[in-house]
Design a protein around this motif. Structure first.
Motif, PDB file in Angstrom:
ATOM      1  N   GLY A 294      11.941 -22.129  -4.290  1.00 22.56           N
ATOM      2  CA  GLY A 294      11.470 -21.701  -5.598  1.00 22.56           C
ATOM      3  C   GLY A 294      10.379 -20.658  -5.574  1.00 22.56           C
ATOM      4  O   GLY A 294      10.041 -20.084  -6.611  1.00 22.56           O
ATOM      5  N   VAL A 295       9.788 -20.388  -4.414  1.00 19.57           N
ATOM      6  CA  VAL A 295       8.708 -19.407  -4.298  1.00 19.57           C
ATOM      7  C   VAL A 295       9.314 -18.038  -3.996  1.00 19.57           C
ATOM      8  O   VAL A 295      10.111 -17.892  -3.069  1.00 19.57           O
ATOM      9  CB  VAL A 295       7.713 -19.811  -3.189  1.00 19.57           C
ATOM     10  N   LYS A 296       8.934 -17.024  -4.790  1.00 17.59           N
ATOM     11  CA  LYS A 296       9.473 -15.670  -4.617  1.00 17.59           C
ATOM     12  C   LYS A 296       8.639 -14.922  -3.576  1.00 17.59           C
ATOM     13  O   LYS A 296       7.426 -14.753  -3.747  1.00 17.59           O
ATOM     14  CB  LYS A 296       9.473 -14.911  -5.945  1.00 17.59           C
ATOM     15  N   VAL A 297       9.301 -14.470  -2.523  1.00 13.69           N
ATOM     16  CA  VAL A 297       8.617 -13.783  -1.426  1.00 13.69           C
ATOM     17  C   VAL A 297       9.230 -12.399  -1.253  1.00 13.69           C
ATOM     18  O   VAL A 297      10.437 -12.269  -1.050  1.00 13.69           O
ATOM     19  CB  VAL A 297       8.741 -14.577  -0.105  1.00 13.69           C
ATOM     20  N   LEU A 298       8.407 -11.374  -1.347  1.00 18.43           N
ATOM     21  CA  LEU A 298       8.838  -9.995  -1.106  1.00 18.43           C
ATOM     22  C   LEU A 298       8.361  -9.590   0.285  1.00 18.43           C
ATOM     23  O   LEU A 298       7.160  -9.602   0.566  1.00 18.43           O
ATOM     24  CB  LEU A 298       8.258  -9.056  -2.159  1.00 18.43           C
ATOM     25  N   VAL A 299       9.308  -9.261   1.153  1.00 18.15           N
ATOM     26  CA  VAL A 299       8.995  -8.896   2.534  1.00 18.15           C
ATOM     27  C   VAL A 299       9.435  -7.461   2.773  1.00 18.15           C
ATOM     28  O   VAL A 299      10.540  -7.070   2.383  1.00 18.15           O
ATOM     29  CB  VAL A 299       9.720  -9.830   3.532  1.00 18.15           C
ATOM     30  N   ALA A 300       8.584  -6.662   3.398  1.00 21.74           N
ATOM     31  CA  ALA A 300       8.948  -5.296   3.780  1.00 21.74           C
ATOM     32  C   ALA A 300       8.247  -4.974   5.090  1.00 21.74           C
ATOM     33  O   ALA A 300       7.173  -5.521   5.379  1.00 21.74           O
ATOM     34  CB  ALA A 300       8.542  -4.297   2.700  1.00 21.74           C
ATOM     35  N   HIS A 301       8.852  -4.085   5.865  1.00 26.51           N
ATOM     36  CA  HIS A 301       8.198  -3.738   7.130  1.00 26.51           C
ATOM     37  C   HIS A 301       6.870  -3.036   6.881  1.00 26.51           C
ATOM     38  O   HIS A 301       5.886  -3.280   7.584  1.00 26.51           O
ATOM     39  CB  HIS A 301       9.102  -2.861   7.992  1.00 26.51           C
ATOM     40  N   GLY A 302       6.825  -2.146   5.883  1.00 29.67           N
ATOM     41  CA  GLY A 302       5.550  -1.519   5.530  1.00 29.67           C
ATOM     42  C   GLY A 302       5.354  -0.120   6.057  1.00 29.67           C
ATOM     43  O   GLY A 302       4.216   0.354   6.160  1.00 29.67           O
ATOM     44  N   THR A 303       6.461   0.583   6.358  1.00 31.49           N
ATOM     45  CA  THR A 303       6.341   1.939   6.901  1.00 31.49           C
ATOM     46  C   THR A 303       5.526   2.851   5.990  1.00 31.49           C
ATOM     47  O   THR A 303       4.750   3.693   6.462  1.00 31.49           O
ATOM     48  CB  THR A 303       7.742   2.544   7.115  1.00 31.49           C
ATOM     49  N   ALA A 304       5.669   2.685   4.677  1.00 31.59           N
ATOM     50  CA  ALA A 304       4.989   3.577   3.731  1.00 31.59           C
ATOM     51  C   ALA A 304       3.484   3.366   3.691  1.00 31.59           C
ATOM     52  O   ALA A 304       2.766   4.181   3.099  1.00 31.59           O
ATOM     53  CB  ALA A 304       5.574   3.390   2.331  1.00 31.59           C
ATOM     54  N   LEU A 305       2.983   2.305   4.313  1.00 31.76           N
ATOM     55  CA  LEU A 305       1.532   2.111   4.353  1.00 31.76           C
ATOM     56  C   LEU A 305       0.840   3.285   5.037  1.00 31.76           C
ATOM     57  O   LEU A 305      -0.280   3.659   4.669  1.00 31.76           O
ATOM     58  CB  LEU A 305       1.190   0.809   5.082  1.00 31.76           C
ATOM     59  N   THR A 306       1.504   3.885   6.036  1.00 32.70           N
ATOM     60  CA  THR A 306       0.881   5.012   6.742  1.00 32.70           C
ATOM     61  C   THR A 306       0.713   6.215   5.820  1.00 32.70           C
ATOM     62  O   THR A 306      -0.213   7.012   6.007  1.00 32.70           O
ATOM     63  CB  THR A 306       1.722   5.418   7.966  1.00 32.70           C
ATOM     64  N   ASP A 307       1.597   6.371   4.822  1.00 37.10           N
ATOM     65  CA  ASP A 307       1.466   7.479   3.878  1.00 37.10           C
ATOM     66  C   ASP A 307       0.176   7.359   3.071  1.00 37.10           C
ATOM     67  O   ASP A 307      -0.453   8.363   2.731  1.00 37.10           O
ATOM     68  CB  ASP A 307       2.664   7.517   2.920  1.00 37.10           C
ATOM     69  N   ILE A 308      -0.208   6.126   2.749  1.00 44.68           N
ATOM     70  CA  ILE A 308      -1.424   5.892   1.966  1.00 44.68           C
ATOM     71  C   ILE A 308      -2.656   5.933   2.859  1.00 44.68           C
ATOM     72  O   ILE A 308      -3.641   6.620   2.573  1.00 44.68           O
ATOM     73  CB  ILE A 308      -1.347   4.533   1.245  1.00 44.68           C
ATOM     74  N   LEU A 309      -2.596   5.210   3.972  1.00 45.72           N
ATOM     75  CA  LEU A 309      -3.774   5.054   4.820  1.00 45.72           C
ATOM     76  C   LEU A 309      -4.214   6.370   5.447  1.00 45.72           C
ATOM     77  O   LEU A 309      -5.391   6.549   5.764  1.00 45.72           O
ATOM     78  CB  LEU A 309      -3.488   4.019   5.913  1.00 45.72           C
ATOM     79  N   GLY A 310      -3.277   7.295   5.618  1.00 46.44           N
ATOM     80  CA  GLY A 310      -3.627   8.557   6.258  1.00 46.44           C
ATOM     81  C   GLY A 310      -4.091   9.637   5.310  1.00 46.44           C
ATOM     82  O   GLY A 310      -4.556  10.690   5.758  1.00 46.44           O
ATOM     83  N   SER A 311      -3.994   9.396   3.981  1.00 45.01           N
ATOM     84  CA  SER A 311      -4.275  10.517   3.073  1.00 45.01           C
ATOM     85  C   SER A 311      -4.963  10.136   1.768  1.00 45.01           C
ATOM     86  O   SER A 311      -5.300  11.027   0.990  1.00 45.01           O
ATOM     87  CB  SER A 311      -2.957  11.232   2.732  1.00 45.01           C
ATOM     88  N   THR A 312      -5.190   8.859   1.517  1.00 42.93           N
ATOM     89  CA  THR A 312      -5.722   8.443   0.218  1.00 42.93           C
ATOM     90  C   THR A 312      -7.163   7.975   0.350  1.00 42.93           C
ATOM     91  O   THR A 312      -7.442   7.054   1.128  1.00 42.93           O
ATOM     92  CB  THR A 312      -4.864   7.307  -0.380  1.00 42.93           C
ATOM     93  N   PRO A 313      -8.096   8.589  -0.371  1.00 43.95           N
ATOM     94  CA  PRO A 313      -9.504   8.169  -0.294  1.00 43.95           C
ATOM     95  C   PRO A 313      -9.667   6.686  -0.613  1.00 43.95           C
ATOM     96  O   PRO A 313      -9.000   6.147  -1.499  1.00 43.95           O
ATOM     97  CB  PRO A 313     -10.181   9.044  -1.358  1.00 43.95           C
ATOM     98  N   GLY A 314     -10.551   6.037   0.133  1.00 42.74           N
ATOM     99  CA  GLY A 314     -10.803   4.619  -0.088  1.00 42.74           C
ATOM    100  C   GLY A 314      -9.908   3.701   0.712  1.00 42.74           C
ATOM    101  O   GLY A 314     -10.031   2.475   0.616  1.00 42.74           O
ATOM    102  N   HIS A 315      -8.995   4.267   1.500  1.00 46.26           N
ATOM    103  CA  HIS A 315      -8.070   3.461   2.299  1.00 46.26           C
ATOM    104  C   HIS A 315      -8.093   3.959   3.741  1.00 46.26           C
ATOM    105  O   HIS A 315      -8.118   5.165   3.985  1.00 46.26           O
ATOM    106  CB  HIS A 315      -6.645   3.555   1.743  1.00 46.26           C
ATOM    107  N   ASP A 316      -8.081   3.030   4.696  1.00 46.49           N
ATOM    108  CA  ASP A 316      -8.018   3.435   6.098  1.00 46.49           C
ATOM    109  C   ASP A 316      -7.230   2.405   6.893  1.00 46.49           C
ATOM    110  O   ASP A 316      -6.949   1.301   6.419  1.00 46.49           O
ATOM    111  CB  ASP A 316      -9.418   3.632   6.691  1.00 46.49           C
ATOM    112  N   PHE A 317      -6.872   2.774   8.122  1.00 48.24           N
ATOM    113  CA  PHE A 317      -5.985   1.957   8.947  1.00 48.24           C
ATOM    114  C   PHE A 317      -6.621   0.633   9.374  1.00 48.24           C
ATOM    115  O   PHE A 317      -5.916  -0.268   9.817  1.00 48.24           O
ATOM    116  CB  PHE A 317      -5.551   2.744  10.185  1.00 48.24           C
ATOM    117  N   HIS A 318      -7.923   0.507   9.261  1.00 51.66           N
ATOM    118  CA  HIS A 318      -8.576  -0.725   9.697  1.00 51.66           C
ATOM    119  C   HIS A 318      -8.412  -1.853   8.682  1.00 51.66           C
ATOM    120  O   HIS A 318      -8.675  -3.013   9.000  1.00 51.66           O
ATOM    121  CB  HIS A 318     -10.067  -0.463   9.955  1.00 51.66           C
ATOM    122  N   ASN A 319      -7.984  -1.510   7.457  1.00 54.26           N
ATOM    123  CA  ASN A 319      -7.853  -2.526   6.410  1.00 54.26           C
ATOM    124  C   ASN A 319      -6.595  -2.256   5.582  1.00 54.26           C
ATOM    125  O   ASN A 319      -6.672  -1.836   4.425  1.00 54.26           O
ATOM    126  CB  ASN A 319      -9.099  -2.520   5.517  1.00 54.26           C
TER     127      ASN A 319
END
Length: 484
Positions: A356-381
């Motif tokens: 009954g619990v809804k779980v969304l799972v993804a590998h997360g490749t697009a995280l690098t698009d954000i962490l490498g170019s968006t202010p306030g975000h970095d690879f350590h978090n």
């Protein structure tokens, strides 16, 4: 004006009687369909609207046949079900990408217009005809973002129009720096002159405060991934510790009692290191064939307790296409994975129901698009980037960076339903948080720091797995390195 045909009139009345409205675009679409098809299309749209929840206005994409569902795959006695997803046709041309972004816009516009505060949002083409200095709200896709001095500009597009929005208030500029290219937002502002809008606020699709579903009994899920079996840096010793702990052969008594409650193991991609993924990879492999890597993975997974259901999705190192969404790892490339574990490999991303619990799972490749170019975000978090994707209601908004997108007729990366749990890997750093009732988990890994990560000053967290209780929604890390 032509009279509405009887089948079309009855179909529209059925929609209204069920408590829904039809957008002008959907109305035109429905009238253009053959009389013999409208009853089926309306039934399809109503079923989809009920499944999504929070839909009040039916848009054209709710009626399209691509949304017919496929059979969920799970063993007869399984408690982990892969939810059916809309089928989509891949169109290998610019027209395919046009349909992909049209689908994205339609889905996210529908999600946003279901909110009470955004129901008065006007189409961009209509906004451009308003008198000057009139306030408005409009929903559009961000085609580009750039700064000039202390001001930030957004190039906005909708199916019928385009415009430039200027952000000058410094507090709002800070907010706008998080806007991603190709995401859909709502802009509140005034019309300044021909084609130029002044932004007073920016509103993300976001998720409402969420009351998460819970299972009736204590059942634990282990979320982990990025094993990179076949790599010189694969931590076999730590994975063996995980197997020993799950078999209740390791750890103090309270820890072993916790292990007895684990019913599911979810591996979020990059189970193997792959072949030819990056230059000079061959020199960093202990197993130099893909078949050999998957055979090793299957042998290791045979050490799991038989009562644990295991789900494996692909990542960018696995033997599937890199473009998202990714199909399951194909049997010819990994025959040893089929039939063991109990569930065959799943796509990336899968939407799961666990008791009954809804779980969304993804590998997360697009995280690098954000962490490498968006202010306030970095690879350590990386958990902050996961939160931003959830606020965007999309798993990979930006086209043309590190994450290739498949030119499909339906954008299956839109987060149409609010999950109870959202899990990603790829960055190799563990983290978790609760956002508006949704539990976010960034999984650790089973690979030591690689030369590439050393150059990036990226410090992975090998051997830290996430334990999630489906009844209490308590999430806690298990550090296998310190488990004796």
């Amino acid at each position: 004006m032509c009279a509405v045909k009887e089948p079309h009139r009855k179909a529209i009345e059925e929609v209204i009687s069920q408590g829904y409205q039809i957008s002008p675009q959907a109305y035109k679409f429905l009238l253009s369909q053959p009389s013999g098809d409208v009853e089926r299309l309306v039934s399809l749209a109503l079923d989809r609207a009920r499944r999504l929840g929070g839909v009040f206005v039916l848009e054209p994409h709710h009626f399209t046949p691509e949304f017919e569902v496929v059979e969920a795959k799970a063993p007869v006695d399984s408690q982990m079900v892969i939810l059916p997803q809309p089928e989509a046709v891949s169109i290998g041309s610019a027209q395919g990408y046009l349909r992909l972004f049209q689908s994205r816009f339609q889905q996210l516009e529908s999600i946003m217009k279901s909110r009470m505060d955004l129901r008065d949002a006007a189409p961009l083409a209509q906004v451009l005809k308003l008198p000057l200095k009139v306030r408005f709200k409009t929903i559009a896709m961000v085609a580009d973002k750039y700064t000039r001095g202390r001001r930030l500009f957004l190039e906005l597009e909708s199916p019928e129009a385009s415009a430039t929005a200027m952000v000058s208030d410094q507090e709002l500029v800070s907010k706008a720096l998080e806007v991603l290219k190709d995401q859909v937002i709502c802009l509140e502002g005034i019309r300044y002159n021909q084609g130029l809008l002044i932004a007073n606020d920016l509103i993300w699709p976001d998720v409402p405060l969420h009351q998460a579903s819970r299972s009736e009994k204590d059942s634990l899920v282990v979320f982990t991934g990025d094993l990179h079996i076949g790599s010189n840096y694969f931590r076999r010793d730590l994975f063996q510790k995980l197997l020993d702990w799950l078999n209740q052969r390791l750890g103090p008594r309270p820890s072993r009692e916790l292990a007895s409650k684990v019913k599911y193991l979810v591996l979020v991609g990059d189970t193997v290191d792959g072949i030819g993924v990056y230059p000079e990879q061959l020199g960093e492999l202990t197993i130099s064939t893909q078949l050999g890597q998957y055979e090793e993975a299957a042998q290791l997974l045979e050490g799991l307790p038989k009562h644990i259901e295991t789900l494996i999705i692909p990542g960018n190192h696995d033997a599937v296409r890199r473009s998202l969404p990714q199909p399951p790892i194909d049997e010819p490339y990994a025959p040893s994975l089929y039939g063991n574990p109990p569930l065959p490999p799943a796509p990336n991303p899968p939407h799961l129901h666990k008791k009954g619990v809804k779980v969304l799972v993804a590998h997360g490749t697009a995280l690098t698009d954000i962490l490498g170019s968006t202010p306030g975000h970095d690879f350590h978090n990386p958990i902050t980037a996961m939160e931003l994707l959830l606020r965007c209601r999309h798993l990979a908004p930006t086209y043309g960076l590190n994450t290739p997108l498949a030119p499909e007729s339906t954008d299956r990366l839109v987060i149409s339903q609010v999950p109870d749990v959202m899990v990603m890997g790829h960055i190799h750093i563990y983290g978790s948080k609760r956002y508006r009732g949704v539990t976010l988990v960034s999984t650790g890994c089973f690979q030591d720091q690689t030369p590439f990560q050393r150059r990036m000053d990226l410090k992975p967290t090998p051997g830290i797995v996430s334990l999630f209780n489906l009844r209490t929604h308590e999430e806690l890390p298990l550090d296998l390195e310190s488990l004796g």
